[in-house]
Design a protein around this motif. Structure first.
Motif, PDB file in Angstrom:
ATOM      1  N   SER A 169       0.817  -1.215   0.000  1.00 51.17           N
ATOM      2  CA  SER A 169       0.000   0.000   0.000  1.00 51.17           C
ATOM      3  C   SER A 169       0.850   1.264   0.000  1.00 51.17           C
ATOM      4  N   VAL A 170       2.037   1.207   0.613  1.00 51.31           N
ATOM      5  CA  VAL A 170       2.859   2.425   0.740  1.00 51.31           C
ATOM      6  C   VAL A 170       4.094   2.389  -0.173  1.00 51.31           C
ATOM      7  N   THR A 171       4.173   1.419  -1.069  1.00 47.54           N
ATOM      8  CA  THR A 171       5.340   1.360  -1.960  1.00 47.54           C
ATOM      9  C   THR A 171       4.943   1.364  -3.440  1.00 47.54           C
ATOM     10  N   GLU A 360      -5.503  11.555   1.252  1.00 46.00           N
ATOM     11  CA  GLU A 360      -4.634  12.660   1.692  1.00 46.00           C
ATOM     12  C   GLU A 360      -5.295  13.537   2.751  1.00 46.00           C
ATOM     13  N   ARG A 365      -3.953   5.643   4.296  1.00 40.98           N
ATOM     14  CA  ARG A 365      -2.560   5.699   4.751  1.00 40.98           C
ATOM     15  C   ARG A 365      -1.613   6.028   3.605  1.00 40.98           C
ATOM     16  N   VAL A 366      -0.652   6.936   3.874  1.00 44.55           N
ATOM     17  CA  VAL A 366       0.432   7.108   2.901  1.00 44.55           C
ATOM     18  C   VAL A 366       1.754   6.602   3.486  1.00 44.55           C
ATOM     19  N   ARG A 367       1.769   6.315   4.779  1.00 42.24           N
ATOM     20  CA  ARG A 367       2.927   5.697   5.439  1.00 42.24           C
ATOM     21  C   ARG A 367       2.411   4.553   6.301  1.00 42.24           C
ATOM     22  N   LEU A 368       3.277   3.563   6.564  1.00 43.68           N
ATOM     23  CA  LEU A 368       2.838   2.384   7.304  1.00 43.68           C
ATOM     24  C   LEU A 368       2.226   2.742   8.646  1.00 43.68           C
ATOM     25  N   ASP A 370       0.695   5.437   9.627  1.00 40.60           N
ATOM     26  CA  ASP A 370      -0.408   6.408   9.658  1.00 40.60           C
ATOM     27  C   ASP A 370      -1.648   5.829  10.336  1.00 40.60           C
TER      28      ASP A 370
END
Ligand code: URA
Length: 437
Positions: A169-171, A360, A365-368, A370
């Motif tokens: 999800s974040v990569t 956003e 989530r944009v980081r694990l 979050d």
């Protein structure tokens, strides 16, 4: 197994030995392979894909990373549904109690928000107190009592999918046929099902926008099921616009409750009933999917699935009063209207920028690490094809701050396209049906 050699081989497009895939990914779970190494591996898979033998090995290691449920003692069919992910896709919330009401067991294991799409677990957790991390014995109790339970990948079931899913999800490594197929099928094969219905989203808001790629994903998952003795039916459904009028966790729970009351947007109801029809037919509760969809419509209007949902919420620790009073769901402090700047017709509502915009604002989530704000999102979203006058409401933004609301209004300006001519041809809401037969 040397993790660097495995990454290099995949990077260079060489086929991996199934045993290396197994050792590499079990090493991730055990802590001997590091997160950045797995992120690099996922990116290499994203670019090079996987051979059938590699995919088979990936599914097996993910499936057997935890317990595989044995549910043969249950007195009826066990059917689940899983979506490949879309914007505003809250189908599981009304669907699971509806199908359970028809006499079928639904042991549903869902995911969190992934990329620009929302996830069933995050939606359910918008209900104050709701637990998606039930231990297996409690999951079984709820399932036996209500013929349904809704949980996530746990430390006990499909733990490897939980770790890989969060990392993908974040990569930027979600839109990969083998990674999506293995993620979905490993969880579903661990559920001890007698049948599975897949909702394969297609269109610009899906992970695989292209129709051919969506078909290939559907066929890949149907084949993975067939090879392991699980009957799978896939239905392609439109994701060239958001599903329903709400995007954002709490707002989508409210819309799901409306659907369970027999209200709510028509497109959501149509998809819910079509998938329910497939599940009823698979579980032997209807002669075919069309009759099943009709039966499901009558059942939805009876109000009984809403009562089942209420009992499930209570059994999983949630505030069941939300069912009668969605006003108890978390509310964002800033609510702003997005109005039509002129007269015209809504030519398109682009799902992807809206999904990204909601993430956003804190809805994903944009980081694990979050944490999600369940209150934010968009509702009252207009549908493509609607004629509008200047000043008509096109959407409502729910945000944490004025500046977040302003940013989302700008996103909507670019995502809700007005046109005075013919609207762009939307994809059919219900598309092809793909099964082993
Ligand atoms: N749903 C899943 O469980 N996994 C994916 O990769 C995409 C959708």
């Amino acid at each position: 197994m040397n993790p660097v050699r495995v990454i290099e081989a995949k990077r260079d497009g060489r086929e991996l030995d199934p045993e290396d895939i197994r050792a590499f990914l079990l090493g991730f779970l055990e802590g001997t392979v590091e997160e950045p190494q797995v992120a690099a591996f996922l990116m290499a898979v994203y670019y090079h894909g996987m051979t059938p033998a590699e995919l088979g090995a990936l599914v097996e290691v993910m499936l057997h990373s935890g317990a595989v449920l044995e549910l043969d003692h249950l007195p009826a069919a066990r059917i689940d549904k899983h979506s490949t992910g879309g914007v505003g896709d809250k189908v599981s919330l009304p669907l699971a109690p509806l199908v359970a009401e028809a006499g079928i067991y639904v042991p549903m294991m869902s995911g969190r928000g992934l990329g620009h799409t929302g996830g069933t677990l995050d939606k359910l957790e918008a209900i104050p107190g709701f637990r998606t991390d039930l231990a297996l014995p409690r999951f079984m109790e709820v399932l036996e009592a209500e013929r349904m339970a809704m949980i996530g990948q746990t430390a006990e079931i499909a733990p490897l999918d939980r770790r890989l899913y969060a990392l993908r999800s974040v990569t930027g490594t979600v839109p990969s046929i083998p990674l999506i197929a293995a993620s979905i099928m490993s969880k579903k094969l661990a559920e001890g099902l007698t049948g599975l219905v897949l909702d394969v989203k297609t269109g610009s808001g899906a992970f695989l926008a292209d129709l051919d790629a969506s078909r290939e994903l559907a066929r890949t998952m149907v084949a993975l099921g067939r090879e392991r003795g699980l009957p799978v039916v896939a239905r392609l459904t439109a994701m060239d616009r958001p599903l329903g009028q709400a995007v954002g966790n709490a707002l989508e729970v409210a819309e799901s409750l409306a659907c369970l009351r027999g209200e709510g947007p028509d497109d959501l109801r149509t998809v819910v009933l079509a998938l329910a029809g497939e599940m009823l037919a698979m579980g032997g509760a209807a002669p075919d999917a069309d009759v099943g969809a009709e039966q499901a419509g009558a059942l939805l209007d009876s109000g009984l699935p809403l009562e089942r949902f209420r009992r499930m919420v209570e059994a999983q620790g949630g505030d069941a009063a939300v069912v009668d009073d969605p006003g108890r769901l978390p509310k964002a402090p800033v609510v702003r209207e997005f109005l039509a700047p002129r007269r015209g017709r809504v030519a398109a509502v682009l799902p992807r920028p809206i999904g990204v915009g909601v993430v956003e604002m804190g809805g994903g989530r944009v980081r694990l690490a979050d944490t999600i704000d369940p209150s934010v999102g968009v509702d009252a979203l207009v549908a493509p094809g609607t004629p509008v006058d200047a000043g008509d409401l096109l959407a409502r933004v729910h945000a944490r701050t004025e500046s977040d609301a302003r940013r989302m209004l700008a996103v909507l300006e670019a995502a809700v396209l007005l046109d005075d001519g013919d609207p762009q041809r939307p994809l059919p809401l219900l598309g092809e049906r793909i099964s082993a037969g």
